[in-house]
Design an enzyme around this catalytic site. Structure first.
Site, mmCIF file in Angstrom:
data_model
loop_
_atom_site.group_PDB
_atom_site.id
_atom_site.type_symbol
_atom_site.label_atom_id
_atom_site.label_comp_id
_atom_site.label_asym_id
_atom_site.label_seq_id
_atom_site.Cartn_x
_atom_site.Cartn_y
_atom_site.Cartn_z
ATOM 1 N N THR A 115 -36.020 7.791 -22.989
ATOM 2 C CA THR A 115 -34.921 8.560 -22.392
ATOM 3 C C THR A 115 -33.925 7.678 -21.652
ATOM 4 O O THR A 115 -32.808 8.120 -21.365
ATOM 5 C CB THR A 115 -35.465 9.608 -21.395
ATOM 6 O OG1 THR A 115 -36.125 8.937 -20.317
ATOM 7 C CG2 THR A 115 -36.452 10.548 -22.087
ATOM 8 N N CYS A 158 -37.688 7.288 -12.657
ATOM 9 C CA CYS A 158 -38.059 8.393 -11.773
ATOM 10 C C CYS A 158 -38.945 7.932 -10.626
ATOM 11 O O CYS A 158 -39.514 6.840 -10.648
ATOM 12 C CB CYS A 158 -38.833 9.464 -12.559
ATOM 13 S SG CYS A 158 -37.981 10.143 -13.992
ATOM 14 N N CYS A 210 -41.949 12.788 -9.489
ATOM 15 C CA CYS A 210 -40.967 13.572 -10.249
ATOM 16 C C CYS A 210 -41.643 14.731 -10.990
ATOM 17 O O CYS A 210 -42.651 14.527 -11.675
ATOM 18 C CB CYS A 210 -40.235 12.672 -11.244
ATOM 19 S SG CYS A 210 -38.927 13.559 -12.160
ATOM 20 N N ARG A 244 -41.404 16.588 -17.142
ATOM 21 C CA ARG A 244 -42.527 16.504 -18.077
ATOM 22 C C ARG A 244 -43.040 15.064 -18.152
ATOM 23 O O ARG A 244 -42.266 14.111 -18.173
ATOM 24 C CB ARG A 244 -42.076 16.968 -19.467
ATOM 25 C CG ARG A 244 -43.202 17.046 -20.488
ATOM 26 C CD ARG A 244 -42.694 17.577 -21.808
ATOM 27 N NE ARG A 244 -41.740 16.641 -22.423
ATOM 28 C CZ ARG A 244 -41.159 16.852 -23.596
ATOM 29 N NH1 ARG A 244 -41.396 17.975 -24.270
ATOM 30 N NH2 ARG A 244 -40.320 15.971 -24.084
ATOM 31 N N CYS A 304 -32.903 9.353 -12.519
ATOM 32 C CA CYS A 304 -33.184 10.748 -12.860
ATOM 33 C C CYS A 304 -32.403 11.656 -11.911
ATOM 34 O O CYS A 304 -32.427 11.469 -10.689
ATOM 35 C CB CYS A 304 -34.685 11.011 -12.736
ATOM 36 S SG CYS A 304 -35.162 12.748 -12.880
ATOM 37 N N CYS A 322 -35.122 14.044 -9.632
ATOM 38 C CA CYS A 322 -35.873 13.570 -8.455
ATOM 39 C C CYS A 322 -35.086 12.586 -7.600
ATOM 40 O O CYS A 322 -35.567 12.184 -6.535
ATOM 41 C CB CYS A 322 -37.199 12.946 -8.890
ATOM 42 S SG CYS A 322 -37.038 11.374 -9.803
#
Length: 359
Positions: free
Chosen positions: A35, A39, A43, A46, A70, A73
């Site tokens: 991605t 994070c 977080c 998923r 992210c 978070c």
């Protein structure tokens, strides 16, 4: 062992990510190659596949490696918990600096939250409602003002922000332990019986008002314990022990040395409503058992109230009868104790040895 995470350290970090452990926030971040996002360990997104995970010591290192923060978070800024704490801290400052108690609507508008949301967050972090916090701060302000010989009782009450003396008197007895006039006089007119005995842990002072036991102190020097009591009540009528009171002191000493016998005493609890709530919860912890500050906060339905609970434990002046020695840190280690960490360990050792089934 997960084959996609080679080092033992990465295994430990990954376990904390799987647990969404907020205590790991700030120690490191993790990035997901698929991605391009990094994070916090806590977080709520998923969970990524382990083969796509990379760990970095800081947000800067993750960004230097080409990852972006992210949005959920916010790993490069305040965590959700930190943001909530900052909002509650702002509400506390507003209460402390206001001439009169702000309404919940005024506080929530200043903090950018709805009144119900602020009320929940405030109680979760401080352990009390905004109204109770304001009352406790104002009662403490009265206590400080009463120490000034030039300040009258009425001036102290109104100077602390109470709009009517009746509102203060509704809560002052429980919080101050006596009437404001008696406190102004250093406890003059208040009779406190006391005695000092010796236990396996050193000197033990027990003091009792008309309401119940108001102090149990432990120490090395009996004279120091008596001076501490005199400093708390400089003008109170301190009465040396009679035979009946000596028997009460013997019960306390007996409990220190043999905790299996139990201890049931009338107590004169002198503290805020929240402190008294914590102290009463402590009395329900059985001898021989311990719990963490977080676990005690959970029992009080305060998931973020560990620090507030710890402060209430530190304010306790009635040793063993209010067993704050049974509260430990989350890792099981001993934290501070008013009467010495060594005594705390000794009390726990005695209680553990006295449990049924132990020889």
């Amino acid at each position: 062992m997960n084959p996609d995470l080679k080092s033992i350290e990465d295994q430990r970090r990954w376990a904390r990510v799987l647990a969404r452990d907020a205590s790991a926030d700030g120690a490191y971040v993790y990035a997901v190659a698929s991605t391009g996002v990094y994070c916090r360990p806590s977080c709520p997104a998923r969970i990524a596949k382990p083969e796509n995970v990379r760990f970095y010591a800081s947000p800067g290192e993750a960004e230097a490696a080409g990852y972006r923060a992210c949005k959920r978070c916010n790993p490069a800024g305040l965590s959700r918990a930190q943001a909530k704490a900052a909002i509650v801290a702002r509400a506390c400052r507003l209460i402390e600096t206001a001439e009169s108690m702000p309404s919940l609507a005024e506080l929530s508008a200043a903090c950018g939250l709805s009144p119900p949301h602020l009320h929940r967050q405030f109680r979760a972090i401080t352990g009390v409602t905004p109204k109770a916090y304001a009352m406790a701060r104002r009662v403490e302000a009265v206590r400080v003002r009463l120490a000034d010989p030039e300040t009258s009782v009425i001036s102290a009450i109104y100077g602390a922000g109470f709009n009517a003396s009746s509102r203060f008197y509704e809560t002052s007895q429980a919080s101050l332990g006596m009437s404001p006039t008696a406190l102004k006089r250093g406890g003059r007119g208040v009779a406190i019986r006391f005695a000092v005995g010796q236990s396996s842990l050193g000197a033990v002072l027990v003091a009792m008002s008309a309401k119940g036991v108001c102090a149990i102190s432990l120490g090395d020097d009996p004279e120091t314990l008596v001076r501490d009591l005199q400093e708390r009540f400089p003008a109170a009528q301190l009465i040396g022990a009679d035979d009946a009171f000596e028997a009460l002191v013997a019960r306390v000493i007996g409990f220190v040395d043999a905790p299996q016998i139990g201890l049931d005493l009338p107590l004169d609890l002198r503290g805020t409503a929240f402190q008294q709530r914590v102290w009463r919860a402590l009395q329900k912890v059985p001898a021989g058992e311990t719990l963490s500050y977080s676990e005690l906060a959970d029992r009080l339905d305060l998931p973020n109230g560990a620090r507030a609970v710890a402060r209430a434990c530190a304010a306790n002046t009635i040793a063993v009868a209010i067993p704050c020695h049974r509260v430990v840190r989350n890792d099981g280690a001993l934290s501070g104790y008013r009467w010495g960490v060594e005594r705390k360990q000794a009390l726990l050792d005695k209680e553990a040895a006295s449990r049924p089934g132990r020889k």
